[in-house]
Motif scaffolding. Structure first.
Motif, short mmCIF file in Angstrom:
data_model
loop_
_atom_site.label_atom_id
_atom_site.label_comp_id
_atom_site.label_asym_id
_atom_site.label_seq_id
_atom_site.Cartn_x
_atom_site.Cartn_y
_atom_site.Cartn_z
N ILE A 81 0.84 -1.21 0.00
CA ILE A 81 0.00 0.00 0.00
C ILE A 81 0.87 1.25 0.00
O ILE A 81 0.65 2.20 -0.77
N ALA A 82 1.89 1.27 0.86
CA ALA A 82 2.78 2.43 0.96
C ALA A 82 3.51 2.68 -0.36
O ALA A 82 3.62 3.83 -0.81
N SER A 83 4.00 1.62 -0.98
CA SER A 83 4.72 1.76 -2.26
C SER A 83 3.80 2.28 -3.36
O SER A 83 4.19 3.13 -4.17
N PHE A 84 2.57 1.76 -3.40
CA PHE A 84 1.60 2.19 -4.40
C PHE A 84 1.30 3.69 -4.24
O PHE A 84 1.26 4.44 -5.23
N CYS A 85 1.08 4.11 -3.02
CA CYS A 85 0.73 5.51 -2.76
C CYS A 85 1.90 6.44 -3.10
O CYS A 85 1.69 7.54 -3.65
N LYS A 86 3.10 6.01 -2.82
CA LYS A 86 4.27 6.82 -3.18
C LYS A 86 4.40 6.92 -4.69
O LYS A 86 4.60 8.01 -5.24
N ASN A 89 1.64 9.16 -6.08
CA ASN A 89 1.53 10.48 -5.45
C ASN A 89 0.23 10.64 -4.65
O ASN A 89 -0.42 11.68 -4.66
N ILE A 90 -0.14 9.58 -3.92
CA ILE A 90 -1.38 9.59 -3.14
C ILE A 90 -1.07 9.99 -1.70
O ILE A 90 -0.14 9.47 -1.08
N ALA A 91 -1.86 10.92 -1.17
CA ALA A 91 -1.63 11.47 0.17
C ALA A 91 -2.35 10.66 1.25
O ALA A 91 -3.26 9.87 0.97
N ASN A 92 -1.93 10.89 2.48
CA ASN A 92 -2.61 10.44 3.72
C ASN A 92 -2.38 8.98 4.09
O ASN A 92 -3.00 8.48 5.04
N PHE A 93 -1.49 8.30 3.38
CA PHE A 93 -1.17 6.92 3.73
C PHE A 93 0.33 6.75 4.02
O PHE A 93 0.82 5.63 4.07
N GLU A 94 1.02 7.86 4.24
CA GLU A 94 2.46 7.79 4.49
C GLU A 94 2.80 6.96 5.73
O GLU A 94 3.84 6.30 5.79
N PHE A 95 1.92 6.99 6.73
CA PHE A 95 2.18 6.29 8.00
C PHE A 95 2.09 4.77 7.86
O PHE A 95 2.62 4.03 8.70
N VAL A 96 1.45 4.29 6.80
CA VAL A 96 1.18 2.86 6.67
C VAL A 96 2.46 2.04 6.56
O VAL A 96 2.52 0.89 7.00
N SER A 97 3.51 2.62 6.00
CA SER A 97 4.77 1.87 5.83
C SER A 97 5.38 1.49 7.17
O SER A 97 6.23 0.61 7.25
N LEU A 157 -9.67 9.51 -2.08
CA LEU A 157 -8.45 9.62 -2.89
C LEU A 157 -8.03 11.08 -2.97
O LEU A 157 -8.74 11.92 -3.53
N GLU A 158 -6.89 11.38 -2.36
CA GLU A 158 -6.32 12.72 -2.42
C GLU A 158 -4.85 12.59 -2.83
O GLU A 158 -4.18 11.62 -2.46
N TYR A 159 -4.39 13.57 -3.56
CA TYR A 159 -3.03 13.50 -4.08
C TYR A 159 -2.09 14.44 -3.32
O TYR A 159 -2.52 15.42 -2.72
N GLY A 160 -0.79 14.09 -3.35
CA GLY A 160 0.21 14.90 -2.68
C GLY A 160 0.99 14.11 -1.64
O GLY A 160 0.97 14.45 -0.45
N PHE A 161 1.64 13.02 -2.05
CA PHE A 161 2.46 12.21 -1.14
C PHE A 161 3.51 13.09 -0.47
O PHE A 161 4.19 13.86 -1.13
N ASP A 162 3.64 12.99 0.85
CA ASP A 162 4.47 13.92 1.63
C ASP A 162 5.66 13.19 2.25
O ASP A 162 5.52 12.46 3.22
N GLU A 163 6.85 13.42 1.67
CA GLU A 163 8.07 12.78 2.18
C GLU A 163 8.41 13.27 3.59
O GLU A 163 9.04 12.55 4.36
N ASN A 164 8.00 14.48 3.94
CA ASN A 164 8.25 14.99 5.29
C ASN A 164 7.51 14.16 6.33
O ASN A 164 8.01 13.93 7.44
N LYS A 165 6.30 13.72 5.98
CA LYS A 165 5.55 12.85 6.89
C LYS A 165 6.24 11.50 7.04
O LYS A 165 6.28 10.93 8.13
N VAL A 166 6.79 10.99 5.94
CA VAL A 166 7.52 9.72 6.00
C VAL A 166 8.67 9.81 7.00
O VAL A 166 8.87 8.93 7.84
N SER A 167 9.41 10.91 6.92
CA SER A 167 10.54 11.14 7.85
C SER A 167 10.05 11.27 9.28
O SER A 167 10.66 10.75 10.22
N MET A 168 8.92 11.97 9.46
CA MET A 168 8.36 12.14 10.80
C MET A 168 7.94 10.80 11.40
O MET A 168 8.25 10.51 12.57
#
Length: 268
Positions: A81-86, A89-97, A157-168
């Motif tokens: 799921i995390a790889s697909f969203c990245k 460019n899908i937002a709001n699933f960064e935490f799933v990884s 479905l919202e767009y805008g994958f956020d690498e800053n959230k991944v780091s957080m």
């Protein structure tokens, strides 16, 4: 019905358990009520006498964008799921990884990191009995009242994958041990932290056999090699007993204990 033989000492994240036959739920199946549904067993402690077990087949491992919504099969791993969203460019699933498991389990326990929870984007789920809208489901902190297999979930479905959230989220997980465990052992009581309470009663690092409350994070029950189910249960009971005595707080397990003696009951 098809079955798959699984050695839970190899399969579960706890690295504890015997070998049991697990039923496979496939497309078109309707029988599930006499089984306990499992996923990838990342928050599960398997005993010597578990209930009849079932898991979703590969039929339910998929992700698709349909009608401007994100549809995910219940057997889809969180990493996929995390790889697909990245990639899309899908937002709001960064935490799933940072939440190991499969989609069905994540939805069933409303998994998340702090205020970022899987239910935040949920629209509905599909079960063998049809569709259920989000507002038909009772849910809260690491809890839902879902009692059927989650075959699919539909999300906004919202767009805008956020690498800053991944780091957080990576930083939030940095204090968690890499030793085999089932994640957080207890839910955080309201206004407090289970790890703080376990440490306060002197159990951080407490070891029975190869099972212990981690030196890195007291709320992680870890397996240093040949951990046994009985030793894990002993540590859980000791933590609950001491925290109850010292703070008058009932620690509730976040891990799922699959053994006929404990199923559906509080440990104490």
């Amino acid at each position: 019905m098809k079955y798959k033989s699984i050695n839970f000492k190899n399969y579960s994240s706890f690295k504890i358990g015997d070998t049991f036959d697990v039923a496979l739920f496939e497309k078109g199946d309707t029988q599930y009520k006499n089984f306990y549904l499992i996923g990838s067993c990342n928050n599960t402690l398997i005993g010597h006498n578990p209930p009849p077990l079932m898991m979703l087949s590969k039929d339910f491992d998929y992700i698709k964008i349909e009608n401007n919504q994100l549809k995910i099969g219940g057997a889809t791993p969180s990493g996929k799921i995390a790889s697909f969203c990245k990639k899309h460019n899908i937002a709001n699933f960064e935490f799933v990884s940072h939440l190991p498991g499969k989609l069905g389990g994540l939805v069933y326990m409303n998994a998340g990191l702090k205020e970022y929870e899987i239910f935040n984007q949920l629209i509905n789920i599909t079960t063998p009995n049809g569709s259920k809208q989000k507002d038909e489901i009772e849910f809260g902190y690491r809890y839902t009242n879902i009692s059927e297999p989650i075959l699919e979930a539909t999300f906004k479905l919202e767009y805008g994958f956020d690498e800053n959230k991944v780091s957080m989220f990576k930083k939030m997980r940095s204090n968690q041990p890499s030793t085999p465990s089932a994640g957080s052992c207890f839910k955080n009581p309201q206004g407090d932290y289970a790890g703080r309470l376990i440490e306060a009663v002197g159990l951080k690092g407490k070891r029975i056999g190869d099972m212990a409350f981690s030196e890195e994070h007291a709320n992680f029950l870890v397996n240093y090699g040949e951990g046994k189910f009985e030793d894990a249960i002993s540590l859980i009971k000791e933590a609950q007993k001491l925290v109850k005595k010292e703070f008058a707080i009932n620690l509730e397990c976040e891990i799922i204990i699959l053994d006929q003696e404990y199923l559906g009951k509080k440990i104490l």
